[in-house]
Design an enzyme around this catalytic site. Sequence first.
Site, mmCIF file in Angstrom:
data_model
loop_
_atom_site.group_PDB
_atom_site.id
_atom_site.type_symbol
_atom_site.label_atom_id
_atom_site.label_comp_id
_atom_site.label_asym_id
_atom_site.label_seq_id
_atom_site.Cartn_x
_atom_site.Cartn_y
_atom_site.Cartn_z
ATOM 1 N N LYS A 73 0.800 -1.156 -0.110
ATOM 2 C CA LYS A 73 -0.080 -0.031 -0.152
ATOM 3 C C LYS A 73 0.895 1.162 0.199
ATOM 4 O O LYS A 73 1.999 1.170 0.443
ATOM 5 C CB LYS A 73 -0.666 0.020 1.119
ATOM 6 C CG LYS A 73 -1.993 1.042 1.427
ATOM 7 C CD LYS A 73 -2.636 0.921 2.593
ATOM 8 C CE LYS A 73 -3.922 1.925 2.619
ATOM 9 N NZ LYS A 73 -4.615 1.649 3.839
ATOM 10 N N SER A 148 -9.530 1.559 2.672
ATOM 11 C CA SER A 148 -8.988 2.314 1.800
ATOM 12 C C SER A 148 -7.843 1.885 1.331
ATOM 13 O O SER A 148 -7.252 2.174 0.260
ATOM 14 C CB SER A 148 -8.229 3.694 2.972
ATOM 15 O OG SER A 148 -7.326 2.899 3.665
ATOM 16 N N SER A 172 -9.909 -0.851 6.983
ATOM 17 C CA SER A 172 -9.267 -0.617 5.560
ATOM 18 C C SER A 172 -8.783 -2.228 4.817
ATOM 19 O O SER A 172 -8.238 -1.925 3.880
ATOM 20 C CB SER A 172 -8.200 0.530 5.553
ATOM 21 O OG SER A 172 -9.144 1.678 5.417
#
Length: 469
Positions: A73, A148, A172
Amino acid sequence: MYRTIKEVKEALLSGESVLSITEYFLGKIDEHKHLNAFLEVFTDSAKVQAQIVDEKIKNGTAGKLAGVVIGIKDNICYKNHKVSASSKILEGFESLYTATALQRLIDEDAIVIGRLNCDEFAMGSSNENSAFGSVENNWKKNYVPGGSSGGSAVAVSANLCTVSLGSDTGGSVRQPASWTGTYGLKPTYGRISRYGLIAYASSFDQIGTFTNNLEDAALLLQIMGGKDEMDATTSSKELTLKTLTKVPNSRIGIIKEYISNPGLDAEVKHHLDKTIEGLKNDGHEIVELSFPYLDYLVPTYYVLTTAEASSNLSRFDGVHYGHRSSEAKGVEQTYIKSRSEGFGPEVKRRIMTGTFVLSHGYYDAYYTKAQKVRRVLQDKTNEMLAQVDVLIMPTTPSTAFEKDAVKDPIQMYLQDIFTVHANLTGNPAISIPLTIHSNGLPFGLQLMTTHFAEQALFDFAKSIEKLKE
Ligand code: GLN
């Protein structure tokens, strides 16, 4: 192909090279550019790393993750590589060091293939808050993957890498895992070092994993977890995960306010009920519990996380990192203009909310109050987990929605109604794929257990998998 670490190992044993596996994924990423999962592909460094690991395999010195291609990420630091938290404010910024969790994977010879799109500063539930465009759910055109960590979820689901890292502050990892048919683990708070993870809300943030099975999640946790002197909140509690096995006669808690929540999609509920029935028939005891605070979870989460975010994000001032307004003159103008240009609307909303709840005159009414509520939530959760081995609940109220379909921020915040619980209380939780909805989209179920009892979480998840066999 190469969907699990076991498949990678088998490929290597049959004579394939780490370089060829890496090249396979580079090709796949290229074919799936339209998903917008990767913000950057580390083609050169990944190939160099792959060749080094191939040499190590020849010499018999390769680590446990030799040939395992991972995506990270875009809020996890990797030395000499760009990291932006999907924000314009960090555009062009390069990491000066590598996150401890990632370093431990690299030390076991994992190959880092690129950085993955996410909501700006990990704030969002649909990946639509990225400054670099939204991510497409690989299961259905024009649908969001969740957020996210949307890019990390899609990368694993669409076979663009074997495993990926995300971060979970309020769901997330688990929420996008549910929406992409992958396994999403949020370990106990303090299990994995946050050093090198760009902070959103420090007392909530944990690095988590996306995988295509339970075994890979366990192995990654085993490697990444444990004490780190660079993060004082890491625990030195024992972490020796054994082979995952189905557990007989567990006590399983179902929370009535969760399971009969009016916001829960009927099909999601039906399949969850069916699984619980199956577990009962398999000899487990189902205990119905009440958690009367469901409606307090999301508000408490947003008071505390925005407060922490307003403080954490104050470092992005146009001076230390990334973007500086070209029109700025003087210190104050530099701060105001750089931050106004660099941050997106959701991040600004949260900084302002957080600044408000911490401001003199409102501090006790909001921040102190929310801290007290957090304690009540923790006590009640401990009380529930003293009665049962594991809690079973939905991960998400429904399946993924269409892009642009949710415009009201409160509606968006409510997507996390079942996931913020584990972050408020620090408990470990996992989302495992449950089934495919009649609308063609996957969804998961969530398990949560006592602090540092990840082995029990995995074993219990295994019991559920066995039901399907
Ligand atoms: N969707 C939640 C939020 O917007 C959770 C985000 C996260 O876990 N990073 O804050």
